[in-house]
Design an enzyme around this catalytic site. Structure first.
Site, PDB file in Angstrom:
ATOM      1  N   HIS A  19      41.828  34.664  56.012  1.00 14.51           N
ATOM      2  CA  HIS A  19      42.831  34.380  54.747  1.00 14.51           C
ATOM      3  C   HIS A  19      44.039  34.229  55.466  1.00 14.51           C
ATOM      4  O   HIS A  19      44.684  35.618  55.083  1.00 14.51           O
ATOM      5  CB  HIS A  19      42.209  35.280  53.629  1.00 14.51           C
ATOM      6  CG  HIS A  19      43.307  34.775  52.574  1.00 14.51           C
ATOM      7  ND1 HIS A  19      42.583  35.201  50.903  1.00 14.51           N
ATOM      8  CD2 HIS A  19      44.296  33.905  52.262  1.00 14.51           C
ATOM      9  CE1 HIS A  19      43.433  34.723  50.353  1.00 14.51           C
ATOM     10  NE2 HIS A  19      44.463  33.956  50.726  1.00 14.51           N
ATOM     11  N   HIS A  21      47.614  31.672  55.088  1.00 18.10           N
ATOM     12  CA  HIS A  21      48.078  30.393  55.036  1.00 18.10           C
ATOM     13  C   HIS A  21      49.291  30.348  56.070  1.00 18.10           C
ATOM     14  O   HIS A  21      50.295  30.873  56.239  1.00 18.10           O
ATOM     15  CB  HIS A  21      48.802  30.424  53.678  1.00 18.10           C
ATOM     16  CG  HIS A  21      47.957  30.536  52.499  1.00 18.10           C
ATOM     17  ND1 HIS A  21      47.270  29.613  51.838  1.00 18.10           N
ATOM     18  CD2 HIS A  21      47.539  31.967  52.009  1.00 18.10           C
ATOM     19  CE1 HIS A  21      46.313  30.120  50.771  1.00 18.10           C
ATOM     20  NE2 HIS A  21      46.658  31.534  50.937  1.00 18.10           N
ATOM     21  N   HIS A 195      40.476  30.284  46.464  1.00 12.36           N
ATOM     22  CA  HIS A 195      40.957  31.536  45.684  1.00 12.36           C
ATOM     23  C   HIS A 195      40.546  31.808  44.300  1.00 12.36           C
ATOM     24  O   HIS A 195      40.558  30.509  43.427  1.00 12.36           O
ATOM     25  CB  HIS A 195      42.501  31.303  45.728  1.00 12.36           C
ATOM     26  CG  HIS A 195      43.295  31.370  46.928  1.00 12.36           C
ATOM     27  ND1 HIS A 195      43.016  30.850  48.160  1.00 12.36           N
ATOM     28  CD2 HIS A 195      44.271  32.241  47.252  1.00 12.36           C
ATOM     29  CE1 HIS A 195      43.924  30.856  49.199  1.00 12.36           C
ATOM     30  NE2 HIS A 195      44.548  31.918  48.720  1.00 12.36           N
ATOM     31  N   GLU A 198      42.278  36.217  41.615  1.00 12.99           N
ATOM     32  CA  GLU A 198      43.730  37.043  42.315  1.00 12.99           C
ATOM     33  C   GLU A 198      44.586  37.474  41.093  1.00 12.99           C
ATOM     34  O   GLU A 198      44.525  38.580  40.604  1.00 12.99           O
ATOM     35  CB  GLU A 198      44.552  35.953  43.303  1.00 12.99           C
ATOM     36  CG  GLU A 198      45.689  36.716  43.528  1.00 12.99           C
ATOM     37  CD  GLU A 198      46.550  35.598  44.472  1.00 12.99           C
ATOM     38  OE1 GLU A 198      46.313  34.454  44.547  1.00 12.99           O
ATOM     39  OE2 GLU A 198      47.507  36.037  45.418  1.00 12.99           O
ATOM     40  N   ASP A 276      46.878  36.845  54.307  1.00 12.33           N
ATOM     41  CA  ASP A 276      47.676  36.052  52.989  1.00 12.33           C
ATOM     42  C   ASP A 276      48.713  35.331  53.667  1.00 12.33           C
ATOM     43  O   ASP A 276      48.640  34.207  54.366  1.00 12.33           O
ATOM     44  CB  ASP A 276      47.937  36.705  51.693  1.00 12.33           C
ATOM     45  CG  ASP A 276      47.514  35.881  50.658  1.00 12.33           C
ATOM     46  OD1 ASP A 276      47.374  34.574  51.101  1.00 12.33           O
ATOM     47  OD2 ASP A 276      47.866  36.174  49.675  1.00 12.33           O
ATOM     48  N   ASP A 277      50.103  35.747  53.551  1.00 11.81           N
ATOM     49  CA  ASP A 277      51.377  34.978  53.840  1.00 11.81           C
ATOM     50  C   ASP A 277      52.224  36.117  54.668  1.00 11.81           C
ATOM     51  O   ASP A 277      53.019  36.743  53.885  1.00 11.81           O
ATOM     52  CB  ASP A 277      51.957  34.801  52.504  1.00 11.81           C
ATOM     53  CG  ASP A 277      51.181  33.628  51.852  1.00 11.81           C
ATOM     54  OD1 ASP A 277      50.935  32.302  52.454  1.00 11.81           O
ATOM     55  OD2 ASP A 277      50.422  33.955  50.921  1.00 11.81           O
TER      56      ASP A 277
HETATM   57  N1  ADE Z   1      49.360  29.985  48.634  1.00  9.57           N
HETATM   58  C1  ADE Z   1      49.688  30.808  49.602  1.00  9.57           C
HETATM   59  N2  ADE Z   1      49.528  31.990  49.420  1.00  9.57           N
HETATM   60  C2  ADE Z   1      48.850  31.869  48.125  1.00  9.57           C
HETATM   61  C3  ADE Z   1      48.238  33.003  47.267  1.00  9.57           C
HETATM   62  N3  ADE Z   1      48.080  34.319  47.827  1.00  9.57           N
HETATM   63  N4  ADE Z   1      47.379  32.692  46.248  1.00  9.57           N
HETATM   64  C4  ADE Z   1      47.552  31.395  46.024  1.00  9.57           C
HETATM   65  N5  ADE Z   1      48.147  30.379  46.711  1.00  9.57           N
HETATM   66  C5  ADE Z   1      48.615  30.626  47.822  1.00  9.57           C
HETATM   67 ZN    ZN Z   2      45.827  33.081  49.845  1.00  5.09          ZN
END
Ligand code: ADE
Ligand code: ZN
Length: 335
Positions: A19, A21, A195, A198, A276-277
């Site tokens: 996971h 992005h 997703h 969350e 994630d990011d």
């Molecule tokens: N796009 C990038 N990160 C995300 C996240 N945590 N939840 C939903 N969309 C995303």
């Molecule tokens: Zn994500």
């Protein structure tokens, strides 16, 4: 404080990242370098000023700045450089295999050709020091028709990605909205993830499973609000790609000490740890492991379980999976 041994195990153990992005791996320094290279004007005067803006109240407040950051990506080489930087970073964290999300609609909406995006990302995966494959995500704040158009646009590049996912603003955009496009992707033999849970309720996890037929749930942390759902996820050994630092930065949990990772594992769920990011949330995958293990009652057995879960949930042939699982077992046996 984490003891030296556990720290060394977490950072040194072989792992898969499921996971991430790719646009969320764009570091402020690279955003500024690409802005300069491409003559793009940014709203922030410096790298430090941009980093200071990374103070989020929820998912949407993050997404607004994440889409603005991605606006510096214009050329195929920009997508290559971003992806190559992530893969080098993941390699340093002992990631053996990464399944990388990309958001083509973020770029095609700005007038970029689909092929510019996928060719740059894919070429970096070909040159990668680790195993890497791609999952194309649909933006759930856009319409299903736009997702279908994107899937059609991707077909000439079908051999360059292994699956589709669903990301962006969750609440108000339930999985049901994307039933047809996921069915079409399934017919094309693509892997399916989404997703869910969350910020959205447990019922979104149910419908991701029942309506979209996904094979993994991204995040999924709100499942603990539904005992029936937990029982099902455990029975089906449905993988959850949990992202601890993301959950704190986006205020899904107040502090890491209240994160439910330990409770997910105690419930027998196939949780994994992911970044994630990472450029926005304060760290790559090893930082996520260290932060979670620092704050929660997690030990060596949990570390091994999480490493095993990551390979067990990967979309790879059984033989490669077995080899990586054996590598995890040998790593802990010799530690
Ligand atoms: N796009 C990038 N990160 C995300 C996240 N945590 N939840 C939903 N969309 C995303
Ligand atoms: Zn994500």
């Amino acid at each position: 404080m984490l003891d030296q041994r556990l720290r060394a195990l977490l950072t040194g153990m072989p792992k898969a990242e499921l996971h991430i992005h790719i646009e969320g791996s764009l570091e402020p320094e690279l955003i500024f370098a690409l802005a300069q290279r491409n003559g793009v004007q940014l709203d922030y005067p410096s790298v430090e000023a941009l980093r200071q803006a990374y103070d989020f109240s929820d998912l949407q407040s993050f997404l607004d700045i994440y889409y603005a950051g991605a606006s510096v990506l214009l050329k195929e080489q920009d997508f290559y450089d971003m992806t190559a930087a992530y893969l080098a970073r993941a390699h340093a964290d002992n990631v053996r295999h990464a399944e990388i999300f990309f958001d083509p609609q973020t770029h095609t909406a700005r007038g970029l050709p689909f092929e510019t995006v996928i060719n740059g990302i894919w070429r970096a995966c070909q040159d990668s020091p680790i195993s890497a494959s791609l999952i194309m995500c649909f933006l759930r704040h856009l319409s299903e028709d736009e997702a279908i158009a994107t899937l059609e646009e991707s077909l000439p590049f079908r051999d360059k990605f292994i699956g589709v996912g669903l990301d962006s603003s969750e609440v108000g955009h339930p999985p049901e909205k994307f039933a047809r496009v996921f069915e079409r992707a399934r017919q094309l033999g693509l892997h399916l993830v989404a997703h869910a849970g969350e910020e959205g309720p447990p019922s979104y996890i149910d419908s991701a499973l029942d309506v979209l037929n996904v094979e993994r749930i991204d995040h999924g942390v709100r499942c603990l609000e539904s005992p029936e759902l937990v029982e099902r996820l455990a029975r089906e050994q449905m993988a959850l790609t949990v992202c601890p630092l993301s959950n704190i930065k986006l205020r899904v949990f107040d502090v890491m000490g209240t994160h439910n990772l330990r409770r997910l594992l105690d419930a027998g769920l196939a949780a994994t740890v992911n970044s994630d990011d990472p450029a926005y949330f304060g760290g790559y995958i090893n930082q996520n492991f260290l932060a979670a293990f620092e704050a929660l009652p997690l030990d060596e057995t949990h570390a091994r379980q999480l490493a095993r879960n990551s390979f067990a949930a990967a979309f790879v042939e059984p033989e490669r999976k077995r080899a990586w699982l054996a590598e995890v077992d040998a790593f802990f046996a010799n530690a």
